[in-house]
Scaffold this motif. Structure first.
Motif, short mmCIF file in Angstrom:
data_model
loop_
_atom_site.label_atom_id
_atom_site.label_comp_id
_atom_site.label_asym_id
_atom_site.label_seq_id
_atom_site.Cartn_x
_atom_site.Cartn_y
_atom_site.Cartn_z
N ASP A 146 26.53 38.82 52.87
CA ASP A 146 26.86 40.24 52.98
C ASP A 146 28.35 40.54 52.86
O ASP A 146 28.73 41.66 52.47
N LEU A 147 29.21 39.60 53.20
CA LEU A 147 30.65 39.84 53.07
C LEU A 147 31.00 40.02 51.60
O LEU A 147 30.65 39.19 50.75
N ALA A 148 31.71 41.09 51.29
CA ALA A 148 32.10 41.37 49.91
C ALA A 148 33.28 40.49 49.52
O ALA A 148 34.37 40.61 50.09
N VAL A 149 33.06 39.62 48.55
CA VAL A 149 34.09 38.67 48.09
C VAL A 149 34.17 38.69 46.58
O VAL A 149 33.14 38.71 45.89
N THR A 150 35.37 38.69 46.05
CA THR A 150 35.59 38.59 44.61
C THR A 150 36.38 37.31 44.34
O THR A 150 37.46 37.12 44.91
N TYR A 151 35.82 36.42 43.50
CA TYR A 151 36.51 35.17 43.15
C TYR A 151 37.27 35.38 41.84
O TYR A 151 36.68 35.81 40.84
N LEU A 152 38.53 35.06 41.83
CA LEU A 152 39.37 35.24 40.65
C LEU A 152 39.95 33.91 40.19
O LEU A 152 40.07 32.98 40.98
N PRO A 153 40.36 33.82 38.93
CA PRO A 153 40.99 32.58 38.45
C PRO A 153 42.33 32.35 39.17
O PRO A 153 43.09 33.30 39.40
#
Length: 383
Positions: A146-153
């Motif tokens: 549920d935690l909103a996470v965005t993985y980026l380079p």
């Protein structure tokens, strides 16, 4: 009752250690270039460390955080001086994952936002929020999603700014050097840009120095190569040289409120005694300088060896990448040459020795490693 079978085990039982060497139950001696996942910072069974724990447990092993424990302040004073963060506050807990959990929570308390930016191939722990910001879907259970996470380079400042501009990012969490991800280094320029962007868009910058900190990189913290100051810094592994402990270094911009954070075992008397001894040993034996010097030598010599795709790292945090799987190389190092190493993925050997590794021990490792590489080359020729 059986143990829950989640660890693939080598058929070796380690029963004794001294400095950068360990012995198994059969009496076989090994050169330790892994330090139990980078945990052993000042060497196995250092007499100062052993004496400190022994003396403390003879007096008091544990009492709660509802009373004064002056060892906590003594540790905070020493850590502030050693790290250059005298003006930060210290919250003591038990594990790296717990340190990251509290950092993520404190950031969200501070700015009221929810989303987190993390980086591809990152590893931050296995508990609720820490595992969600870890880029490995195999270990993220549905309850963690549920935690909103965005993985980026990694090293892509443009991508970071594009996400921060949306205004909902609470924190950006990044390792000083990616460990499980294969000893991948954020560039100094990227770290500087990241610091500036977090300030501009009012997001908290969290530096996970659990593996890369405590002198391992040749500076006290790996992010100090870039000359930046994060808002929150997490430490564990080497802080207690094997005694379970972790900490969160907290910028003065955060204001504590009774009850916002808490722990049963964190900062207990035994853990503090261990951590104080570690810092004393590091200072007296100049182990951060030693990590820089011996690490530079190892990296330089490893670059000269054949059959290696790339050597990465700083200080005594080194990745040796091959084009093919390193399973056989690691196995031969362990069972034939009696050297413990780690891995990252399928193609990278990870070196994380105690910071007291001597130049002679580094040369001994290189000699044994060359034997394995020469066998590998000969096998390729005859195949």
């Amino acid at each position: 009752m059986n143990l829950f079978d989640v660890y693939p085990l080598f058929n070796i039982e380690i029963v004794k250690g001294k400095g950068c060497h360990v012995w198994d139950s059969e009496g076989t001696e090994y050169l330790d270039l892994y330090g139990g996942h980078a945990v052993i910072s000042v060497g196995h069974s250092h007499p100062t460390y052993v004496a400190a724990i022994t003396d403390q447990v003879n007096k008091l092993g544990f009492y709660s955080n509802s009373v004064i424990n002056s060892l906590q302040q003594k540790l905070a004073d020493k850590l502030g001086k050693a790290s250059g963060y005298d003006d930060y506050s210290l919250f003591l807990i038990n594990s790296g994952a717990e340190a990251n959990e509290n950092a993520l929570k404190l950031a969200s308390f501070h700015n009221g936002k929810k989303r987190v930016i993390a980086f591809k191939h990152a590893f931050h722990g296995r508990t609720s929020a820490a595992v969600r910001v870890t880029d490995n879907p195999k270990i993220i259970a549905p309850v963690n999603e549920d935690l909103a996470v965005t993985y980026l380079p990694l090293n892509d400042a443009v991508a970071v700014e594009a996400e921060l501009q949306k205004g909902d990012v609470s924190s950006v969490i990044i390792e000083g050097i990616q460990g499980v991800g294969g000893i991948q280094l954020p560039t100094d320029d990227f770290m500087k840009e990241l610091r500036a962007l977090c300030t501009k868009y009012e997001a908290c910058l969290i530096l996970d120095e659990i593996q890369s900190g405590y002198g391992r990189s040749g500076k006290f913290f790996a992010h100090q190569y870039a000359g930046i100051q994060p808002d929150l810094i997490t430490v564990a592994k080497g802080i207690g040289n094997g005694f379970p402990m972790s900490g969160l270094l907290i910028s003065p911009m955060f204001k504590p409120v009774y009850g916002m954070l808490g722990t049963t075992f964190g900062g207990n008397h035994l853990a503090c005694a261990a951590a104080i001894a570690v810092l004393d040993i590091m200072e007296n034996e100049k182990l951060v300088d030693n990590a820089a010097k011996v690490g530079e030598f190892l990296i330089e010599e490893l670059h000269k060896l054949p059959g290696i795709k790339e050597v990465r790292g700083r200080g005594l945090m080194i990745g040796i990448e091959f084009e093919e799987s390193i399973k056989e190389v690691r196995s031969q190092l362990l069972f034939e040459e009696k050297v413990f190493t780690g891995v990252a993925g399928t193609n990278t050997i990870r070196l994380l020795p105690p910071l007291c590794l001597t130049m002679d021990e580094a040369k001994e490792f290189l000699a044994r490693f060359k034997k394995v590489l020469n066998k590998k080359i000969l096998n390729c020729i005859f195949i």
